[in-house]
Design an enzyme around this catalytic site. Structure first.
Site, PDB file in Angstrom:
ATOM      1  N   GLY A 162     -39.911   9.070 -43.097  1.00 16.96           N
ATOM      2  CA  GLY A 162     -38.561   9.525 -42.753  1.00 16.96           C
ATOM      3  C   GLY A 162     -37.972  10.433 -43.819  1.00 16.96           C
TER       4      GLY A 162
ATOM      5  N   LEU B 249     -41.554  -3.178 -39.303  1.00 18.66           N
ATOM      6  CA  LEU B 249     -40.285  -3.906 -39.402  1.00 18.66           C
ATOM      7  C   LEU B 249     -39.964  -4.697 -38.129  1.00 18.66           C
ATOM      8  CD1 LEU B 249     -38.311  -1.095 -41.260  1.00 18.66           C
ATOM      9  CD2 LEU B 249     -39.158  -3.239 -42.242  1.00 18.66           C
TER      10      LEU B 249
ATOM     11  N   TYR C 145     -26.259   0.946 -32.780  1.00 21.61           N
ATOM     12  CA  TYR C 145     -26.876   1.284 -34.070  1.00 21.61           C
ATOM     13  C   TYR C 145     -26.055   0.696 -35.227  1.00 21.61           C
ATOM     14  CZ  TYR C 145     -27.954   4.153 -38.187  1.00 21.61           C
ATOM     15  OH  TYR C 145     -28.251   4.578 -39.464  1.00 21.61           O
TER      16      TYR C 145
HETATM   17  N1  LIG Z   1     -29.850  10.233 -41.377  1.00 20.05           N
HETATM   18  C1  LIG Z   1     -28.572   9.952 -41.614  1.00 20.05           C
HETATM   19  O1  LIG Z   1     -27.673  10.811 -41.471  1.00 20.05           O
HETATM   20  C2  LIG Z   1     -28.175   8.583 -42.094  1.00 20.05           C
HETATM   21  C3  LIG Z   1     -26.816   8.331 -42.261  1.00 20.05           C
HETATM   22  C4  LIG Z   1     -26.437   7.091 -42.736  1.00 20.05           C
HETATM   23  C5  LIG Z   1     -27.382   6.139 -43.056  1.00 20.05           C
HETATM   24  N2  LIG Z   1     -28.685   6.392 -42.852  1.00 20.05           N
HETATM   25  C6  LIG Z   1     -29.649   5.339 -43.208  1.00 20.05           C
HETATM   26  O2  LIG Z   1     -30.494   5.855 -44.211  1.00 20.05           O
HETATM   27  C7  LIG Z   1     -31.792   5.269 -44.105  1.00 20.05           C
HETATM   28  C8  LIG Z   1     -32.826   6.382 -44.068  1.00 20.05           C
HETATM   29  O3  LIG Z   1     -32.576   7.205 -42.942  1.00 20.05           O
HETATM   30  P1  LIG Z   1     -33.459   8.477 -42.615  1.00 20.05           P
HETATM   31  O4  LIG Z   1     -32.528   9.575 -42.236  1.00 20.05           O
HETATM   32  O5  LIG Z   1     -34.454   8.697 -43.695  1.00 20.05           O
HETATM   33  O6  LIG Z   1     -34.193   7.967 -41.287  1.00 20.05           O
HETATM   34  P2  LIG Z   1     -35.407   8.626 -40.516  1.00 20.05           P
HETATM   35  O7  LIG Z   1     -35.714   9.978 -41.024  1.00 20.05           O
HETATM   36  O8  LIG Z   1     -35.123   8.445 -39.054  1.00 20.05           O
HETATM   37  O9  LIG Z   1     -36.626   7.680 -40.894  1.00 20.05           O
HETATM   38  C9  LIG Z   1     -36.706   6.365 -40.430  1.00 20.05           C
HETATM   39  C10 LIG Z   1     -37.935   5.715 -41.059  1.00 20.05           C
HETATM   40  O10 LIG Z   1     -37.962   4.357 -40.614  1.00 20.05           O
HETATM   41  C11 LIG Z   1     -39.270   4.077 -40.167  1.00 20.05           C
HETATM   42  N3  LIG Z   1     -39.309   3.037 -39.134  1.00 20.05           N
HETATM   43  C12 LIG Z   1     -38.653   3.012 -37.956  1.00 20.05           C
HETATM   44  N4  LIG Z   1     -39.008   1.910 -37.260  1.00 20.05           N
HETATM   45  C13 LIG Z   1     -39.907   1.241 -38.039  1.00 20.05           C
HETATM   46  C14 LIG Z   1     -40.650   0.041 -37.885  1.00 20.05           C
HETATM   47  N5  LIG Z   1     -40.542  -0.710 -36.770  1.00 20.05           N
HETATM   48  N6  LIG Z   1     -41.474  -0.352 -38.872  1.00 20.05           N
HETATM   49  C15 LIG Z   1     -41.608   0.395 -40.006  1.00 20.05           C
HETATM   50  N7  LIG Z   1     -40.937   1.543 -40.211  1.00 20.05           N
HETATM   51  C16 LIG Z   1     -40.103   1.963 -39.229  1.00 20.05           C
HETATM   52  C17 LIG Z   1     -39.766   5.400 -39.584  1.00 20.05           C
HETATM   53  O11 LIG Z   1     -41.170   5.329 -39.504  1.00 20.05           O
HETATM   54  P3  LIG Z   1     -42.020   5.995 -38.296  1.00 20.05           P
HETATM   55  O12 LIG Z   1     -42.227   7.420 -38.691  1.00 20.05           O
HETATM   56  O13 LIG Z   1     -43.275   5.204 -38.286  1.00 20.05           O
HETATM   57  O14 LIG Z   1     -41.188   5.844 -37.055  1.00 20.05           O
HETATM   58  C18 LIG Z   1     -39.252   6.372 -40.636  1.00 20.05           C
HETATM   59  O15 LIG Z   1     -40.120   6.414 -41.724  1.00 20.05           O
HETATM   60  C19 LIG Z   1     -31.730   4.380 -42.874  1.00 20.05           C
HETATM   61  O16 LIG Z   1     -31.454   3.070 -43.285  1.00 20.05           O
HETATM   62  C20 LIG Z   1     -30.565   4.900 -42.079  1.00 20.05           C
HETATM   63  O17 LIG Z   1     -29.993   3.874 -41.297  1.00 20.05           O
HETATM   64  C21 LIG Z   1     -29.114   7.593 -42.396  1.00 20.05           C
END
Ligand SMILES: NC(=O)c1ccc[n+]([C@@H]2O[C@H](COP(=O)([O-])OP(=O)(O)OC[C@H]3O[C@@H](n4cnc5c(N)ncnc54)[C@H](OP(=O)(O)O)[C@@H]3O)[C@@H](O)[C@H]2O)c1
Length: 295
Positions: A10, A40, A128
């Site tokens: 991610g 997860l 979410y």
């Molecule tokens: N993006 C934003 O604007 C934002 C804002 C606020 C908070 N956050 C938080 O910041 C954190 C990082 O977000 P991000 O933007 O980096 O998210 P992202 O790019 O969507 O990446 C999500 C990651 O979680 C993994 N994942 C999903 N389901 C899984 C499972 N069942 N088992 C193992 N891994 C799994 C995905 O792996 P796969 O590739 O295998 O699916 C991917 O590596 C998260 O906690 C999110 O809630 C994000």
């Protein structure tokens, strides 16, 4: 120090892992714990992956992040976001491993008028946000010393995010319409990742300084129209950015109207000042430019 990172395919986890060998990660071994090693949604894989990786700290970035899809996929969103942090916390507490878990501004209802403090009442409006809030409680119940860092509006030089969508659209359009009634703080993942490693170091020196819920972000607040305008000013000044209300772009899940997080305490603990969101954007665009020169 061994740091295991979940969500390394991610945006945030990938950027953290890419810091391997950099000055920010000096003295740290960064270990990717992808879905292949820790699913997860499969609780039994969690302690197993921890035992294999033998970390001192887990940086928990993996999450079910499809905000709209979660409305129709509640069970999976809750399994990954709501329950897995509790299993992770139990596995880590039993092995004396520290956990730093990433959460979101979507735990709030977005009706606030001032930057949210960590202790402000929560009230997610969608699946979410509710699942992420459940994960915070589950983690603190099993691992009271865990550190939870909430953040919002992440973007980076790579991947699918608002910045890259705007840059792509600016190549084919002279006018962009962007909502101006959702307020928050665009946050550059490159800076967040480096600051998280400083947070890890602080936790090694003083465990209680990072325990509990904290808010991260750059300083300042804007709306998506303001962010898009700033992006265009740097990269495509000929493009006009027109404001529009959120009603023009209906989404399955509602978005908070205001979700700026008060970042000041986080930086006070780190002993430095936050950069503004405008500087975060300049740094990100600079990094993009440097990368395109070397590609
Ligand atoms: N993006 C934003 O604007 C934002 C804002 C606020 C908070 N956050 C938080 O910041 C954190 C990082 O977000 P991000 O933007 O980096 O998210 P992202 O790019 O969507 O990446 C999500 C990651 O979680 C993994 N994942 C999903 N389901 C899984 C499972 N069942 N088992 C193992 N891994 C799994 C995905 O792996 P796969 O590739 O295998 O699916 C991917 O590596 C998260 O906690 C999110 O809630 C994000």
């Amino acid at each position: 120090m061994r740091i295991a990172i979940t969500g390394t395919t991610g945006q945030l986890g990938g950027r953290l892992h890419a810091l391997s060998g950099s000055e920010a990660a000096d003295g740290m071994v960064l270990i990717p714990l992808g879905r292949d090693r820790m699913d997860l949604s499969a609780p039994e894989s969690i302690p197993q992956a921890i035992d294999e990786a033998q970390p001192d700290v887990v940086l928990s970035c993996g999450a079910y992040t499809a905000v709209d899809a979660a409305e129709d996929d509640r069970d999976m969103a809750f399994r990954v976001n709501g329950e897995a942090p509790g299993h992770l916390g139990a596995a880590c507490a039993a092995r004396n491993i520290k956990v730093i878990h990433i959460s979101t501004d979507y735990v709030f209802n977005g009706q606030g008028k001032h930057p949210y403090l960590p202790a402000d009442p929560t009230g997610p409006t969608g699946v979410y946000g509710a699942s992420k809030l459940a994960g915070e409680s589950a983690l603190l119940a099993t691992c009271p010393s865990a550190s939870i860092v909430r953040v919002g509006w992440l973007y980076d030089r790579d991947g699918q995010n608002f910045l890259n969508t705007m840059l792509r659209l600016s190549k084919s359009r002279d006018v962009l319409t962007v909502v101006d009634d959702q307020w928050g703080c665009p946050t550059h993942v490159g800076d967040f990742a480096a600051d998280l490693l400083s947070w890890v170091r602080l936790g090694q020196e003083e465990e209680m300084a990072i325990a509990g819920v904290h808010h991260y972000g750059h300083s300042g607040v804007t709306n998506w129209h303001g962010f898009a305008s700033e992006i265009m000013q740097h990269s495509a000044p000929h493009v006009r950015v027109e404001p529009v209300s959120s009603d023009a772009f209906p989404t399955r899940a509602s978005r908070p109207a205001y979700s700026k997080l008060d970042e000041r305490d986080f930086f006070k603990r780190l002993g430095c000042l936050p950069i503004s969101w405008e500087v975060g954007l300049e740094r990100c665009l600079g990094a993009k430019l440097d990368r395109s020169k070397t590609d």
